[in-house]
Design a protein around this motif. Structure first.
Motif, PDB file in Angstrom:
ATOM      1  N   THR A 117      48.207  53.033  33.813  1.00  0.00           N
ATOM      2  CA  THR A 117      48.831  53.384  32.520  1.00  0.00           C
ATOM      3  C   THR A 117      48.972  54.900  32.401  1.00  0.00           C
ATOM      4  O   THR A 117      49.965  55.394  31.858  1.00  0.00           O
ATOM      5  CB  THR A 117      48.002  52.857  31.324  1.00  0.00           C
ATOM      6  OG1 THR A 117      46.643  53.284  31.471  1.00  0.00           O
ATOM      7  CG2 THR A 117      48.064  51.352  31.203  1.00  0.00           C
ATOM      8  N   TYR A 118      48.020  55.635  32.947  1.00  0.00           N
ATOM      9  CA  TYR A 118      48.101  57.102  32.905  1.00  0.00           C
ATOM     10  C   TYR A 118      49.363  57.576  33.631  1.00  0.00           C
ATOM     11  O   TYR A 118      50.111  58.421  33.137  1.00  0.00           O
ATOM     12  CB  TYR A 118      46.849  57.681  33.569  1.00  0.00           C
ATOM     13  CG  TYR A 118      46.767  59.192  33.523  1.00  0.00           C
ATOM     14  CD1 TYR A 118      46.198  59.843  32.439  1.00  0.00           C
ATOM     15  CD2 TYR A 118      47.282  59.961  34.570  1.00  0.00           C
ATOM     16  CE1 TYR A 118      46.124  61.234  32.393  1.00  0.00           C
ATOM     17  CE2 TYR A 118      47.215  61.342  34.538  1.00  0.00           C
ATOM     18  CZ  TYR A 118      46.637  61.981  33.446  1.00  0.00           C
ATOM     19  OH  TYR A 118      46.576  63.352  33.409  1.00  0.00           O
ATOM     20  N   ILE A 205      53.470  40.057  40.926  1.00  0.00           N
ATOM     21  CA  ILE A 205      54.123  40.587  42.137  1.00  0.00           C
ATOM     22  C   ILE A 205      54.889  41.864  41.789  1.00  0.00           C
ATOM     23  O   ILE A 205      55.215  42.099  40.619  1.00  0.00           O
ATOM     24  CB  ILE A 205      55.135  39.590  42.778  1.00  0.00           C
ATOM     25  CG1 ILE A 205      56.105  39.039  41.723  1.00  0.00           C
ATOM     26  CG2 ILE A 205      54.455  38.487  43.514  1.00  0.00           C
ATOM     27  CD1 ILE A 205      57.289  38.311  42.327  1.00  0.00           C
ATOM     28  N   ALA A 206      55.184  42.648  42.818  1.00  0.00           N
ATOM     29  CA  ALA A 206      56.029  43.834  42.634  1.00  0.00           C
ATOM     30  C   ALA A 206      57.402  43.364  42.150  1.00  0.00           C
ATOM     31  O   ALA A 206      57.862  42.285  42.526  1.00  0.00           O
ATOM     32  CB  ALA A 206      56.138  44.575  43.954  1.00  0.00           C
ATOM     33  N   SER A 217      52.159  43.808  30.645  1.00  0.00           N
ATOM     34  CA  SER A 217      50.696  43.747  30.687  1.00  0.00           C
ATOM     35  C   SER A 217      50.168  43.942  29.271  1.00  0.00           C
ATOM     36  O   SER A 217      50.681  44.797  28.522  1.00  0.00           O
ATOM     37  CB  SER A 217      50.150  44.832  31.614  1.00  0.00           C
ATOM     38  OG  SER A 217      48.733  44.827  31.578  1.00  0.00           O
ATOM     39  N   PHE A 218      49.168  43.159  28.917  1.00  0.00           N
ATOM     40  CA  PHE A 218      48.649  43.206  27.543  1.00  0.00           C
ATOM     41  C   PHE A 218      47.290  42.522  27.476  1.00  0.00           C
ATOM     42  O   PHE A 218      46.873  41.855  28.434  1.00  0.00           O
ATOM     43  CB  PHE A 218      49.622  42.486  26.591  1.00  0.00           C
ATOM     44  CG  PHE A 218      49.817  41.029  26.917  1.00  0.00           C
ATOM     45  CD1 PHE A 218      48.977  40.044  26.390  1.00  0.00           C
ATOM     46  CD2 PHE A 218      50.820  40.626  27.791  1.00  0.00           C
ATOM     47  CE1 PHE A 218      49.142  38.705  26.714  1.00  0.00           C
ATOM     48  CE2 PHE A 218      50.995  39.282  28.121  1.00  0.00           C
ATOM     49  CZ  PHE A 218      50.152  38.326  27.577  1.00  0.00           C
ATOM     50  N   PHE A 281      56.193  50.095  38.288  1.00  0.00           N
ATOM     51  CA  PHE A 281      54.737  50.260  38.291  1.00  0.00           C
ATOM     52  C   PHE A 281      53.981  48.941  38.497  1.00  0.00           C
ATOM     53  O   PHE A 281      52.761  48.955  38.639  1.00  0.00           O
ATOM     54  CB  PHE A 281      54.271  50.931  36.996  1.00  0.00           C
ATOM     55  CG  PHE A 281      54.519  52.420  36.998  1.00  0.00           C
ATOM     56  CD1 PHE A 281      53.628  53.278  37.619  1.00  0.00           C
ATOM     57  CD2 PHE A 281      55.661  52.943  36.413  1.00  0.00           C
ATOM     58  CE1 PHE A 281      53.865  54.645  37.657  1.00  0.00           C
ATOM     59  CE2 PHE A 281      55.913  54.307  36.447  1.00  0.00           C
ATOM     60  CZ  PHE A 281      55.007  55.161  37.060  1.00  0.00           C
ATOM     61  N   ALA A 282      54.706  47.824  38.505  1.00  0.00           N
ATOM     62  CA  ALA A 282      54.029  46.534  38.698  1.00  0.00           C
ATOM     63  C   ALA A 282      53.303  46.519  40.042  1.00  0.00           C
ATOM     64  O   ALA A 282      52.139  46.103  40.139  1.00  0.00           O
ATOM     65  CB  ALA A 282      55.029  45.390  38.599  1.00  0.00           C
ATOM     66  N   GLY A 283      53.986  46.999  41.084  1.00  0.00           N
ATOM     67  CA  GLY A 283      53.398  46.999  42.428  1.00  0.00           C
ATOM     68  C   GLY A 283      52.138  47.843  42.502  1.00  0.00           C
ATOM     69  O   GLY A 283      51.140  47.436  43.095  1.00  0.00           O
TER      70      GLY A 283
END
Ligand code: SF4
Ligand code: FE
Length: 484
Positions: A117-118, A205-206, A217-218, A281-283
């Motif tokens: 997240t940063y 997954i990416a 994401s949560f 950023f998922a990957g």
């Protein structure tokens, strides 16, 4: 509030209004159900051991966010020493529960989301890191158990999320509101969800640009409207519901649960969102999470392995074969394999590095080597334990037969061991070995060793990426005097 006691933890789960189904029934009382209770006890152990002065240094630490004393399971690792202590703590828990104690998935999600997240905020000027820090302070302060949720059902594995015929096969945003988003989909293999206060969801997954709705994401409470939990079956699970079957169960106090979790239009407020559409950023998030969880297995599986090796050694004693050289050698081999896993867990921790956000990440190559070994060595340890134990671990009559005066006297006479060891001692060890290799604990010790934290091929891909074969070629060229 500070640290919860084991007792307080149980009561805090009792207060949740979870929507749980198991074996075709709605389970109203998750806390006292005989199938679910042992898995709750395993998580409870993460609170109980933190209460003991002798484990204070291992089980508790100071928050890098607030400076307050917290349980290490809610910690953001601040150096390599923390990473090493994490593995040692997991080995300790494995030794004490002989099962999956479930609280690590949340811990590994915390650390991967903190750093990711940063970096998202740095690039996109978003507020995810602030959101996540507030969530973490809440989790640390209340000493909560959080279930990390990553694996989607995935439908047709050859297609990306947005090309699936049924769009819900990857969890997604179905509505965007001013105050938050509405989520639909499911997560499979959810470790310990019935024992968790919150669920922390991440993509699986990416993703590419057109998968925006899936890059989410949560965190929400596990008893949020729209969440349904369907508990998975485990081998021999209903023995836990039988009367007078404590011995047959093998490990009557501890266990693990896995579940299919449905999110049917669940609302997530803005301040609980940690990624929302930043597909690139998922990957990164997945790679970091997987790295931490592959490190984790170098601790938890080793602790459970200690119990299995101990069981094998006990049965050799009860059978009067401790002096046989091949038995000694098999026990040594089991220890060698188990300690090799531990060495990998410690090594990837010692080689950790600081992320841009300030917390510590494990060495990815060594963590993947660790997990790759975990896909093999527990199978070999289990094979050797079965070899040493002999066939009785699967042909043994039940506890009820032992307690029946007609049959019990025969069992006492014919199943006793060497040097006056009574039948009941042998029965208990056989059932524990059965539990660890074929029963409910086999979910956590065997098959989870294969597929948990990613199936073997996932680690081989990462090893291929991280191993730097080009550099090794240069080394060979230099030694062989090859000039291009
Ligand atoms: Fe923790 Fe191991 Fe269970 Fe994962 S499998 S939650 S690392 S005990
Ligand atoms: Fe796991």
């Amino acid at each position: 509030m500070g640290l919860m006691t084991g007792k307080e933890y149980i009561e805090s789960i009792r207060k949740l209004d979870l929507n749980v189904y198991m074996l075709g029934e709605k389970i109203e009382n998750v806390v006292d159900d005989p199938i679910l209770r042992p898995s709750l006890n395993s998580v409870k152990a993460t609170y109980e051991l933190a209460e003991k002065p002798e484990y204070e240094d291992l089980m508790t630490t100071k928050s890098i966010l607030t400076g307050n004393k917290i349980n290490r399971f809610t910690h953001l690792h601040k150096n390599t020493d923390d990473l090493i202590k994490k593995v040692k703590m997991q080995r300790l828990l494995g030794q004490n529960t002989a099962s999956c104690f479930q609280r690590c998935v949340g811990m590994d999600s915390f650390n991967s989301l903190f750093s990711t997240t940063y970096e998202i905020d740095q690039k996109h000027n978003t507020k995810y890191h602030e959101n996540f820090k507030s969530f973490m302070e809440y989790v640390q302060e209340k000493d909560l158990t959080v279930d990390g949720a990553m694996t989607d059902p995935k439908g047709d594995r050859s297609l990306p999320p947005n090309k699936q015929e049924d769009k819900d096969l990857f969890l997604r945003v179905v509505e965007r509101r001013k105050d938050g988003v509405v989520i639909r989909g499911a997560k499979v293999h959810q470790t310990g969800i019935t024992n968790s206060h919150e669920v922390l969801v991440m993509p699986t997954i990416a993703m590419r640009e057109d998968d925006k709705d899936y890059a989410i994401s949560f965190a929400v409470p596990t008893d949020s409207d729209g969440i349904t939990i369907i508990v998975g079956r485990q081998s021999c699970d209903t023995r836990k519901r039988e009367k007078n079957a404590d011995i047959d169960v093998g490990n009557r106090n501890y266990g693990g649960t896995e579940a299919l979790v449905i999110f049917e239009d669940v609302f997530v407020p803005n301040d609980r969102i940690f990624l929302n559409g930043e597909t690139e950023f998922a990957g990164m998030l997945i790679e970091r999470f997987a790295g931490y969880h592959r490190q984790s297995y170098g601790g938890c599986k080793v602790g459970v392995g200690d119990v299995l090796i101990g069981s094998a050694a006990l049965i050799t004693e009860y059978n009067g074969i401790t002096k046989a050289s091949h038995i000694k050698d098999k026990l040594i081999e089991m220890c060698h394999l188990n300690e090799t896993l531990y060495a990998c867990g410690i090594a990837c921790s010692a080689e950790g590095y600081q992320t841009k956000a300030g917390n510590y990440q494990i060495d990815l190559l060594l963590a993947n080597v660790c997990k790759q070994n975990v896909t093999r060595f527990p199978y070999e340890i289990a094979r050797l334990a079965e070899d040493i134990a002999g066939g009785l671990m699967v042909t043994l009559p039940s506890q009820k037969d032992y307690e029946n005066p007609v049959t019990g006297k025969y069992m006492e006479k014919y199943l006793k061991g060497a040097n006056g060891v009574p039948a009941i001692k042998r029965m208990k060890v056989f059932r524990l070995i059965e539990n660890l290799t074929l029963g409910t604990a086999a979910v956590g010790y065997r098959t989870e060793s294969m597929h948990g934290a990613g199936s073997p091929q996932a680690q081989r891909i990462m090893i291929g990426r991280q191993a730097n074969i080009e550099q090794k070629k240069e080394l060979a060229k230099a030694i062989a005097n090859i000039e291009d």
